[in-house]
Design an enzyme around this catalytic site. Structure first.
Site, PDB file in Angstrom:
ATOM      1  NE  ARG A  52      -2.225  -1.122   3.489  1.00  0.00           N
ATOM      2  CZ  ARG A  52      -2.521  -0.336   4.494  1.00  0.00           C
ATOM      3  NH1 ARG A  52      -3.522   0.516   4.423  1.00  0.00           N
ATOM      4  NH2 ARG A  52      -1.823  -0.416   5.606  1.00  0.00           N
ATOM      5  CB  SER A 105       5.889  -6.695   7.461  1.00  0.00           C
ATOM      6  OG  SER A 105       5.143  -5.528   7.290  1.00  0.00           O
ATOM      7  CG  ASP A 148       4.167  -5.924  10.258  1.00  0.00           C
ATOM      8  OD1 ASP A 148       5.082  -6.183  11.045  1.00  0.00           O
ATOM      9  OD2 ASP A 148       3.507  -6.810   9.662  1.00  0.00           O
TER      10      ASP A 148
END
Ligand code: BGC
Length: 453
Positions: A75, A137, A191
């Protein structure tokens, strides 16, 4: 040897996957031991990675880009931080990496990501200069808020040429190579840290972050003085620690199905806790149990259906579907079995499959809850304070009853005090958190706000 019945097999499995109250408490104690070892830099299964950032004040403000790369979904966001206690504004787009980009070569991977950022800016007609916060992440060794070297890939990722490299530099280089001007990566975070920051921006009780999705991990706030391994320059009294708790491996209620899954995985010996609780592996654990029960002749007439015969072919989203059906005859599970080409789809098989799924997911929820219980009690053993844990990830949000079973476990452990520990659902917090960390970075870098003019 006498032939066992299906009921006997299910009883055996229930015992094998049980996490008794005593086991929960042993696990918590062992987890504390691993946390302390990790903070001291001693060998152990928790790396306790410093994130070089503390909780936000809520006054961070400005407009930032963020990139959230946690799985094949990437994203890109533009975030407006108001800094006045109101909710940040954001626009975002999602892009998809393909298998080749994830598996082949780091250059290809980072070039693809740079192009996503470029597309986002063009399609949203955004011009100007932006600082970007990068949520990455995977386990990174940070030397500052703006540098993170990849320690190892997890979750089945394998792109070459990235392990050991600084992912901020790799992304800045890719942006330059792809001629994406006006964007500079100024911070990097896990994350879990992003998720924690997003909740903490508005909620002062938040002191931990957790992901329960494809992978799993926890971060929390620690006193800098407790970090006894050398960390280099850092001027604040508290710091967020990315535990990489998916790799936790002490006093876990493991059995031979876990061993089998581990041996067949991309990273044998690593991510032991993740392999018991997260979305990448829960379906596979169920598949291994089902294959065993078939081999023992107590499921599907002893013939292994195709859907259970391929490694990782039975995804965790199927487990959610199965658990959604709580009818006595498991009617919906039966029709799913038919849909998967399993005939005859008998009610006994359907109920037994559902029971296997419940056994495997039940253990996952209890283990996940125990690791969070350990996190909040490391510095507050009698829960004198309140702890809000920001939790994101598909297993937590979408798996039927998962959150409720975790909360039940916390009640079992903490009794009356369980109310002091809140599992706060956070949707897509890690992108927002990355923007907040970019803002902290700009505030802390000498001349930081001038970097981009
Ligand atoms: C990674 C962590 C990450 C977690 C959740 C794990 O596999 O090692 O860094 O936080 O997945 O995405």
């Amino acid at each position: 040897m006498a032939k066992t019945t299906r009921d006997e097999e299910l009883t055996r499995l229930r015992r094998l996957f049980a996490v008794t109250d005593g086991r929960l408490r042993t696990l918590i104690e062992a987890f504390h031991g691993e946390m302390r070892r990790g903070l001291a830099g001693e060998p152990g299964s928790l790396q306790m990675l410093p994130a070089f950032v503390d909780l936000p004040t809520g006054r961070e403000r400005g407009t930032f880009l963020a990139l959230d790369m946690g799985g094949t979904n990437v994203r890109v966001l533009r975030v407006d931080l108001p800094g006045d206690g109101s909710f940040p504004g954001r626009i975002e787009d999602q892009f998809q990496l393909n298998r080749e980009q994830v598996a082949a070569d780091g250059k290809v991977l980072f070039a693809a990501i740079a192009r996503f950022i470029d597309r986002f800016l063009r399609e949203r007609a955004l011009s100007g200069r932006y600082r970007l916060g990068f949520t990455f992440s995977f386990p990174i060794r940070q030397r500052s808020i703006a540098r993170g070297d990849l320690i190892a890939w997890t979750k089945g990722w394998t792109a070459e040429g990235v392990v050991g490299r600084d992912v901020v530099e790799l992304l800045n280089q890719a942006l330059a190579a792809e001629k994406v001007s006006g964007v500079r990566v100024v911070s990097v975070n896990n994350d879990t840290t992003g998720t924690l920051m997003a909740l903490a921006y508005l909620d002062p009780d938040c002191d931990a972050g957790c992901i329960l999705g494809t992978g799993t991990n926890i971060c929390y706030r620690e006193r800098t003085a407790e970090i006894r391994k050398p960390i280099g320059p850092y001027g604040r009294d508290f710091m967020i620690i990315n535990m990489e708790s998916g790799n936790y491996n002490a006093a876990l209620p493991r059995n031979h199905y876990d061993d089998l899954l581990d041996r067949q995985s991309e990273n044998p010996g690593l991510q032991a806790e993740e392999k018991m609780v997260s979305g990448k592996y829960l379906g596979e654990l169920v598949r291994l149990v089902v294959a065993d029960l078939c081999g023992r002749g107590v499921l599907f007439g002893g013939r292994l259906p195709e859907i259970f015969s391929v490694r990782e072919g039975f995804g965790s989203e199927r487990l959610s579907e199965i658990e959604e059906d709580d009818s006595p005859g498991a009617d919906d599970v039966r029709s799913r079995l038919r849909g998967w080409g399993i005939r005859p789809a008998d009610a006994g098989d359907a109920r037994a499959l559902r029971e296997v799924v419940r056994i495997v997911s039940g253990r996952a929820a209890r283990v996940a809850a125990a690791t969070l219980a350990a996190t909040v009690t490391i510095n507050d053993s009698s829960l004198d304070g309140k702890h809000a844990i920001a939790v994101d990830g598909s297993i937590f949000h979408k798996y039927p009853g998962f959150k409720a079973r975790m909360e039940e476990t916390l009640r079992e452990l903490f009794g009356d005090r369980a109310g002091r520990v809140r599992l706060a659902p956070m949707q897509d917090g890690s992108g927002l958190g990355a923007a907040i960390i970019a803002a902290v970075s700009a505030d802390e870098t000498p001349g930081g706000s001038e970097i981009l003019g």
